[in-house]
Design a protein around this motif. Structure first.
Motif, mmCIF file in Angstrom:
data_model
loop_
_atom_site.group_PDB
_atom_site.id
_atom_site.type_symbol
_atom_site.label_atom_id
_atom_site.label_comp_id
_atom_site.label_asym_id
_atom_site.label_seq_id
_atom_site.Cartn_x
_atom_site.Cartn_y
_atom_site.Cartn_z
ATOM 1 N N PHE A 237 12.145 22.233 31.482
ATOM 2 C CA PHE A 237 12.545 24.078 31.234
ATOM 3 C C PHE A 237 14.185 23.034 31.776
ATOM 4 O O PHE A 237 15.335 24.018 31.835
ATOM 5 N N VAL A 238 14.472 21.917 31.680
ATOM 6 C CA VAL A 238 15.679 21.173 31.892
ATOM 7 C C VAL A 238 16.650 21.549 30.529
ATOM 8 O O VAL A 238 17.498 21.827 30.196
ATOM 9 N N LEU A 239 15.809 21.538 29.625
ATOM 10 C CA LEU A 239 16.078 21.850 27.835
ATOM 11 C C LEU A 239 15.928 23.302 27.664
ATOM 12 O O LEU A 239 16.134 23.289 26.401
ATOM 13 N N GLU A 240 15.688 24.075 28.443
ATOM 14 C CA GLU A 240 16.042 25.428 27.949
ATOM 15 C C GLU A 240 17.251 26.314 27.010
ATOM 16 O O GLU A 240 16.731 26.081 26.541
ATOM 17 N N GLN A 241 17.961 25.253 27.291
ATOM 18 C CA GLN A 241 19.194 25.888 26.670
ATOM 19 C C GLN A 241 19.668 24.559 25.671
ATOM 20 O O GLN A 241 21.353 24.142 25.046
ATOM 21 N N ALA A 242 18.746 23.639 25.672
ATOM 22 C CA ALA A 242 19.602 22.388 24.331
ATOM 23 C C ALA A 242 20.092 23.062 23.030
ATOM 24 O O ALA A 242 20.239 22.595 22.100
ATOM 25 N N ASP A 243 18.837 23.439 22.528
ATOM 26 C CA ASP A 243 18.909 23.839 21.217
ATOM 27 C C ASP A 243 19.896 24.894 20.996
ATOM 28 O O ASP A 243 20.580 24.139 20.023
ATOM 29 N N ARG A 244 20.999 25.765 21.587
ATOM 30 C CA ARG A 244 21.892 26.896 21.401
ATOM 31 C C ARG A 244 23.044 25.453 21.777
ATOM 32 O O ARG A 244 23.454 25.635 21.110
ATOM 33 N N LEU A 245 22.913 24.497 23.246
ATOM 34 C CA LEU A 245 23.830 24.144 23.291
ATOM 35 C C LEU A 245 24.463 22.619 21.849
ATOM 36 O O LEU A 245 25.237 22.504 22.301
ATOM 37 N N PHE A 246 22.462 22.350 21.864
ATOM 38 C CA PHE A 246 23.441 20.520 20.549
ATOM 39 C C PHE A 246 22.784 21.136 19.794
ATOM 40 O O PHE A 246 23.449 20.410 19.031
ATOM 41 N N PHE A 247 22.407 22.175 19.446
ATOM 42 C CA PHE A 247 21.499 21.820 17.445
ATOM 43 C C PHE A 247 22.580 22.847 17.479
ATOM 44 O O PHE A 247 22.392 23.544 15.966
ATOM 45 N N GLY A 248 23.083 23.786 18.231
ATOM 46 C CA GLY A 248 23.730 25.740 17.521
ATOM 47 C C GLY A 248 22.235 26.124 16.918
ATOM 48 O O GLY A 248 22.737 26.606 15.377
ATOM 49 N N LEU A 249 21.014 26.325 17.438
ATOM 50 C CA LEU A 249 19.588 26.517 17.109
ATOM 51 C C LEU A 249 20.316 28.010 17.957
ATOM 52 O O LEU A 249 20.587 28.240 18.868
ATOM 53 N N ALA A 250 18.990 29.368 17.860
ATOM 54 C CA ALA A 250 19.565 30.483 18.436
ATOM 55 C C ALA A 250 18.070 30.686 19.538
ATOM 56 O O ALA A 250 17.945 31.203 20.335
ATOM 57 N N HIS A 251 16.981 29.701 19.077
ATOM 58 C CA HIS A 251 16.070 29.810 20.132
ATOM 59 C C HIS A 251 16.343 29.274 20.910
ATOM 60 O O HIS A 251 16.517 28.754 21.769
ATOM 61 N N GLN A 252 15.694 30.350 21.408
ATOM 62 C CA GLN A 252 15.791 30.998 22.845
ATOM 63 C C GLN A 252 14.690 31.360 23.941
ATOM 64 O O GLN A 252 13.419 32.136 24.093
ATOM 65 N N PRO A 253 13.688 29.575 24.446
ATOM 66 C CA PRO A 253 12.265 29.650 24.941
ATOM 67 C C PRO A 253 12.191 30.345 26.496
ATOM 68 O O PRO A 253 13.031 30.732 27.192
ATOM 69 N N ASN A 254 11.267 31.067 26.407
ATOM 70 C CA ASN A 254 10.996 31.587 27.628
ATOM 71 C C ASN A 254 9.781 30.960 28.194
ATOM 72 O O ASN A 254 8.413 31.143 27.867
ATOM 73 N N ARG A 255 9.163 31.047 29.394
ATOM 74 C CA ARG A 255 8.263 29.820 29.936
ATOM 75 C C ARG A 255 6.871 30.848 30.124
ATOM 76 O O ARG A 255 6.258 29.858 29.640
ATOM 77 N N LEU A 256 7.043 32.167 29.701
ATOM 78 C CA LEU A 256 5.349 32.925 29.534
ATOM 79 C C LEU A 256 5.277 32.444 28.150
ATOM 80 O O LEU A 256 3.969 32.292 28.204
ATOM 81 N N GLU A 257 6.240 32.241 27.510
ATOM 82 C CA GLU A 257 5.705 32.628 26.169
ATOM 83 C C GLU A 257 5.025 30.698 25.314
ATOM 84 O O GLU A 257 4.269 30.530 25.338
ATOM 85 N N VAL A 258 6.023 29.925 26.349
ATOM 86 C CA VAL A 258 6.241 28.744 25.987
ATOM 87 C C VAL A 258 4.653 28.631 27.285
ATOM 88 O O VAL A 258 3.316 27.783 26.311
ATOM 89 N N ALA A 259 3.506 29.063 28.133
ATOM 90 C CA ALA A 259 2.426 28.866 28.544
ATOM 91 C C ALA A 259 1.559 29.927 27.236
ATOM 92 O O ALA A 259 0.670 29.400 27.251
ATOM 93 N N GLN A 260 2.039 30.494 27.055
ATOM 94 C CA GLN A 260 1.037 31.525 25.986
ATOM 95 C C GLN A 260 0.811 30.167 24.788
ATOM 96 O O GLN A 260 -0.679 30.181 24.441
ATOM 97 N N ALA A 261 1.420 29.989 24.334
ATOM 98 C CA ALA A 261 1.526 28.756 23.024
ATOM 99 C C ALA A 261 0.664 28.018 24.027
ATOM 100 O O ALA A 261 -0.742 27.128 22.360
ATOM 101 N N MET A 262 0.878 27.264 25.235
ATOM 102 C CA MET A 262 0.761 25.989 25.041
ATOM 103 C C MET A 262 -1.334 26.486 25.417
ATOM 104 O O MET A 262 -2.371 25.389 25.105
ATOM 105 N N LEU A 263 -1.843 27.885 26.038
ATOM 106 C CA LEU A 263 -3.557 28.234 25.778
ATOM 107 C C LEU A 263 -3.360 27.993 24.612
ATOM 108 O O LEU A 263 -4.946 27.770 24.708
ATOM 109 N N ALA A 264 -2.511 28.419 23.495
ATOM 110 C CA ALA A 264 -3.634 28.824 22.104
ATOM 111 C C ALA A 264 -4.064 27.449 21.790
ATOM 112 O O ALA A 264 -4.940 26.697 20.968
ATOM 113 N N TYR A 265 -2.678 26.296 21.475
ATOM 114 C CA TYR A 265 -2.389 24.855 21.449
ATOM 115 C C TYR A 265 -4.013 23.879 22.325
ATOM 116 O O TYR A 265 -5.154 23.690 21.626
ATOM 117 N N THR A 266 -4.261 24.826 23.508
ATOM 118 C CA THR A 266 -5.334 24.333 24.452
ATOM 119 C C THR A 266 -6.546 24.245 23.819
ATOM 120 O O THR A 266 -7.260 23.461 24.246
#
Ligand SMILES: Cc1cc2nc3c(=O)[nH]c(=O)nc-3n(C[C@H](O)[C@H](O)[C@H](O)COP(=O)(O)O)c2cc1C
Length: 335
Positions: A237-266
């Motif tokens: 999550f050191v990259l939490e703000q990467a999309d906003r700061l470096f790529f002008g993207l609105a994407h704002q990650p959230n740890r629980l959502e990331v974990a859920q996505a990883m659950l589905a992936y796993t």
């Protein structure tokens, strides 16, 4: 320096760490950051199990394949296969000092053979249409001289290489372990800045010791890109703000959502025969510094590697961070 460069933020190639599962995790956190595979030896690509070595998830783009080798023909063929497999870039490893890699005659020791490297990279370039890039150090052993690395870059630029990822320290081929070679030789960011000044037409990416996006932003005033390695593995999550700061993207990650996505992936991965640990090991630091984060890490470390461990381990761990027990955070605060 060039704010629109696709190289402005990337995660370093790291053997055993940046495999497809960790890259998929990173992609849930940042869409724009460029990702690199672990180093793959050209010979393995030519003769080995290609799906195992090269397969990736379509979401992983933009994605570079890092290759190691020292023979133009083999490297060119490996690059061609990488392009056909769908990678966006082929990167040549010229910075790894491990004894095994040296034994193969590739990695950092190639910095002492600029003519050979130029032949290799010219052949790779001819074989593919995607960019072929170099990742190297500032020098090796007693060769630590700004003029040397500048001439090295000039030589490769002469065969059409336009992107240089520079680990801003030299490597010792003898006497230091690979881990020591990432800490002992001093960082010389000023040399990398100077290379950008001397070669303004080339894309210069700085790597080594960058711990945060704030630091990366500061370097970006002087170079075209910044590559982070260990800091990202230790806390994705050191990259939490990467999309906003470096790529002008609105994407704002959230740890629980990331974990859920990883659950589905796993789940999908496990249905294909991947053991839980192969994915879960990369998730240990997902809640670093968060309430329940230690309990999450402990539970996964203790149970996700057991024979027959299933998705329920991830689900239990998730419950610990979704509703962290108050006494856990109290204990942490009291320390
Ligand atoms: C576990 C580990 C494995 C690595 N494997 C590779 C590799 O396969 N290829 C490579 O070019 N560099 C490799 N590196 C070096 C990193 O790409 C990077 O240059 C180095 O860690 C410095 O960046 P950092 O200080 O941001 O970590 C590795 C580093 C680590 C920690």
């Amino acid at each position: 320096m060039t704010p629109s460069s696709p190289y402005r933020l990337s995660v370093a190639p790291m053997l055993d760490w940046t495999d497809r599962h960790f890259r998929y995790l990173l992609r849930q956190i940042t869409r724009g950051t460029r990702l690199y595979t672990e180093m793959v030896v050209d010979q393995s690509i030519l003769l080995g199990d290609r799906p195992r070595l090269l397969d990736f998830h379509p979401e992983e783009h933009p994605l570079a394949l890092q290759i190691a080798g020292s023979e133009p023909k083999k490297l060119a063929e490996a690059a061609r296969i990488g392009e056909a497999w769908g990678y966006d870039e082929i990167n040549l490893n010229l910075g790894c000092p491990s004894p095994r890699v040296q034994g193969g005659g590739f990695g950092a020791c190639l910095m002492l053979e600029p003519v050979r490297v130029a032949e290799c990279m010219a052949a790779m370039r001819q074989a593919v249409r995607i960019p072929v890039t170099a990742k190297h150090r500032l020098g090796v052993d007693e060769v630590e001289d700004y003029g040397y690395v500048a001439r090295f870059i000039e030589k490769l630029a002469g065969v059409g290489i336009g992107v240089f990822i520079i680990h801003a320290r030299k490597a010792y081929l003898k006497g230091l372990s690979p881990a020591q070679n990432r800490t002992v030789p001093p960082l010389r960011y000023d040399w990398v800045y100077r290379l950008k000044q001397d070669f303004p037409q080339l894309t210069i990416v700085l790597n080594g010791g960058v711990r945060s996006l704030v630091e990366a932003q500061a370097h970006l005033k002087r170079v075209d890109g910044v590559m982070l390695g260990r800091a990202v593995y230790e806390d994705p999550f050191v990259l939490e703000q990467a999309d906003r700061l470096f790529f002008g993207l609105a994407h704002q990650p959230n740890r629980l959502e990331v974990a859920q996505a990883m659950l589905a992936y796993t789940q999908i991965q496990m249905e294909r025969g991947t053991p839980l640990w192969a994915v879960a090991r990369h998730m240990l630091n997902l809640f670093k510094g968060q309430p329940g984060g230690r309990a999450w890490r402990r539970l996964l470390s203790e149970r996700a590697g057991r024979r027959g461990a299933g998705l329920e381990v991830l689900q239990e761990a998730l419950a610990l961070v979704a509703q962290p027990r108050p006494e856990v955070s109290w204990v942490r605060e009291a320390r």
